[in-house]
Design a protein around this motif. Structure first.
Motif, PDB file in Angstrom:
ATOM      1  N   ASN A   6      -6.924 -35.013 -15.589  1.00 24.67           N
ATOM      2  CA  ASN A   6      -7.597 -35.053 -16.893  1.00 24.67           C
ATOM      3  C   ASN A   6      -9.085 -34.749 -16.821  1.00 24.67           C
ATOM      4  N   LEU A   7      -9.651 -34.707 -15.617  1.00 24.19           N
ATOM      5  CA  LEU A   7     -11.097 -34.514 -15.503  1.00 24.19           C
ATOM      6  C   LEU A   7     -11.568 -33.160 -16.039  1.00 24.19           C
ATOM      7  N   PRO A   8     -10.938 -32.038 -15.663  1.00 25.63           N
ATOM      8  CA  PRO A   8     -11.410 -30.749 -16.207  1.00 25.63           C
ATOM      9  C   PRO A   8     -11.382 -30.665 -17.731  1.00 25.63           C
ATOM     10  N   PRO A  54      -5.115 -42.293 -18.406  1.00 25.29           N
ATOM     11  CA  PRO A  54      -4.350 -42.329 -17.148  1.00 25.29           C
ATOM     12  C   PRO A  54      -3.835 -43.724 -16.794  1.00 25.29           C
ATOM     13  N   LEU A  55      -4.659 -44.745 -17.004  1.00 25.81           N
ATOM     14  CA  LEU A  55      -4.252 -46.102 -16.651  1.00 25.81           C
ATOM     15  C   LEU A  55      -3.094 -46.577 -17.519  1.00 25.81           C
ATOM     16  N   THR A  56      -3.240 -46.440 -18.844  1.00 24.42           N
ATOM     17  CA  THR A  56      -2.205 -46.971 -19.736  1.00 24.42           C
ATOM     18  C   THR A  56      -0.916 -46.157 -19.660  1.00 24.42           C
ATOM     19  N   VAL A  83     -18.917 -38.593 -24.858  1.00 23.61           N
ATOM     20  CA  VAL A  83     -18.877 -39.372 -23.619  1.00 23.61           C
ATOM     21  C   VAL A  83     -17.794 -40.442 -23.713  1.00 23.61           C
ATOM     22  N   VAL A  84     -17.733 -41.109 -24.867  1.00 18.55           N
ATOM     23  CA  VAL A  84     -16.697 -42.129 -25.064  1.00 18.55           C
ATOM     24  C   VAL A  84     -15.311 -41.503 -24.964  1.00 18.55           C
ATOM     25  N   ALA A  85     -15.132 -40.356 -25.622  1.00 12.24           N
ATOM     26  CA  ALA A  85     -13.840 -39.677 -25.582  1.00 12.24           C
ATOM     27  C   ALA A  85     -13.489 -39.261 -24.161  1.00 12.24           C
ATOM     28  N   ALA A  86     -14.483 -38.783 -23.408  1.00 12.87           N
ATOM     29  CA  ALA A  86     -14.246 -38.350 -22.031  1.00 12.87           C
ATOM     30  C   ALA A  86     -13.821 -39.527 -21.159  1.00 12.87           C
ATOM     31  N   ILE A  87     -14.449 -40.690 -21.354  1.00 13.84           N
ATOM     32  CA  ILE A  87     -14.082 -41.877 -20.579  1.00 13.84           C
ATOM     33  C   ILE A  87     -12.641 -42.289 -20.871  1.00 13.84           C
ATOM     34  N   SER A 103      -1.004 -30.988  -9.823  1.00 14.70           N
ATOM     35  CA  SER A 103      -0.725 -31.047 -11.250  1.00 14.70           C
ATOM     36  C   SER A 103      -1.529 -29.995 -12.009  1.00 14.70           C
ATOM     37  N   LEU A 104      -2.813 -29.862 -11.667  1.00 12.44           N
ATOM     38  CA  LEU A 104      -3.648 -28.841 -12.303  1.00 12.44           C
ATOM     39  C   LEU A 104      -3.136 -27.445 -11.976  1.00 12.44           C
ATOM     40  N   LEU A 105      -2.719 -27.238 -10.725  1.00 15.82           N
ATOM     41  CA  LEU A 105      -2.198 -25.939 -10.319  1.00 15.82           C
ATOM     42  C   LEU A 105      -0.903 -25.626 -11.067  1.00 15.82           C
ATOM     43  N   ALA A 106      -0.023 -26.628 -11.176  1.00 12.53           N
ATOM     44  CA  ALA A 106       1.235 -26.427 -11.893  1.00 12.53           C
ATOM     45  C   ALA A 106       0.981 -26.068 -13.347  1.00 12.53           C
ATOM     46  N   ALA A 107       0.044 -26.766 -13.988  1.00 13.92           N
ATOM     47  CA  ALA A 107      -0.278 -26.470 -15.379  1.00 13.92           C
ATOM     48  C   ALA A 107      -0.838 -25.058 -15.526  1.00 13.92           C
TER      49      ALA A 107
END
Length: 243
Positions: A232-234, A158-160, A147-151, A108-112
């Motif tokens: 979403n991590l990067p 991703p979960l929702t 930090v809150v935004a990153a979490i 997904s990251l590569l495609a983006a």
């Protein structure tokens, strides 16, 4: 519900004549847009004019609140009309889910990356920007709020979102025997459109296909959640670039 011969009824999982997954998808999306409009009018219209951007950290959390509805609808519907959250979605990841999720997240990251490079050639770097990261980073100078935004970006969204797109919507389409490849493309298209970022629609479509591939290969939403979190991590780490 079962028929007299003990076989499952063809109406299992149907609510108001439609599969519960489709109803959960439509209801959740409607509530998401409604609450988003309400929060935008209240929080931003009321306070942004009188507050400095670095003081708006709490607004970040408020802005993500509608995203919770994307997951709550599928969870409620699966428990009430389906076989339960675990049986319908497979949310407890196996090692296979993790491995495939990480691989699909990487694709997904590569495609983006590749698609954004192509778009840069067409529109230029002024037209194509990572608007979400830029906005979040500009709204607060507090590492705590970042930090809150990153979490939220790595875990919550991703979960929702996967519960909605690769969960409820995927299950609903599968109930009507839509071919898996068509479900993969359709859910990716809706995923890209719902984000509302026209300059990134093509990249989001490619990412949606990569994330959906994790669900298609494993048959489990947990794999696509891992893929989405990897994707979403990067951007989440980039939030701290100017902190």
């Amino acid at each position: 519900m079962e028929q007299d011969d003990g076989s499952p009824s063809v109406r299992d999982g149907l609510v108001l004549g439609a599969h519960w997954g489709l109803l959960a998808f439509l209801a959740s999306l409607g509530l998401y847009y409604g609450l988003s409009l309400a929060i935008t009018g209240f929080a931003f219209g009321e306070h942004v004019g009188t507050a400095e951007l670095p003081d708006l950290g709490p607004v970040i959390v408020l802005a993500f609140l509608p995203n919770l509805l994307l997951g709550l609808g599928p969870v409620f519907a699966a428990r009430k009309w389906g076989r339960g959250v675990l049986a319908e979605f497979g949310l407890v990841p196996t090692w296979r889910d993790v491995r495939i999720g990480l691989a699909c997240g990487g694709f997904s990251l590569l495609a983006a990356f590749v698609l954004n490079l192509l778009l840069l050639q067409v529109y230029g770097d002024e037209f194509l920007t990572d608007s979400t990261t830029d906005v979040l980073r500009s709204m607060t100078s507090s590492v705590g709020w970042l930090v809150v935004a990153a979490i939220v970006v790595v875990v919550g969204a991703p979960l929702t979102e996967e519960l909605l797109f690769r969960g409820a919507l995927w299950n609903g389409l599968a109930h009507y025997r839509v071919p898996p490849w068509a479900i993969l493309v359709l859910t990716a298209l809706v995923f890209a459109q719902v984000h509302g970022e026209p300059t990134r629609t093509l990249a989001l479509l490619g990412q949606g296909i990569a994330l959906g591939a994790a669900r298609m290969i494993t048959g489990r939403v947990s794999a696509s959640v891992v893929a989405h979190a990897t994707n979403n991590l990067p951007p989440a780490l980039l939030l701290f670039g100017a902190s």
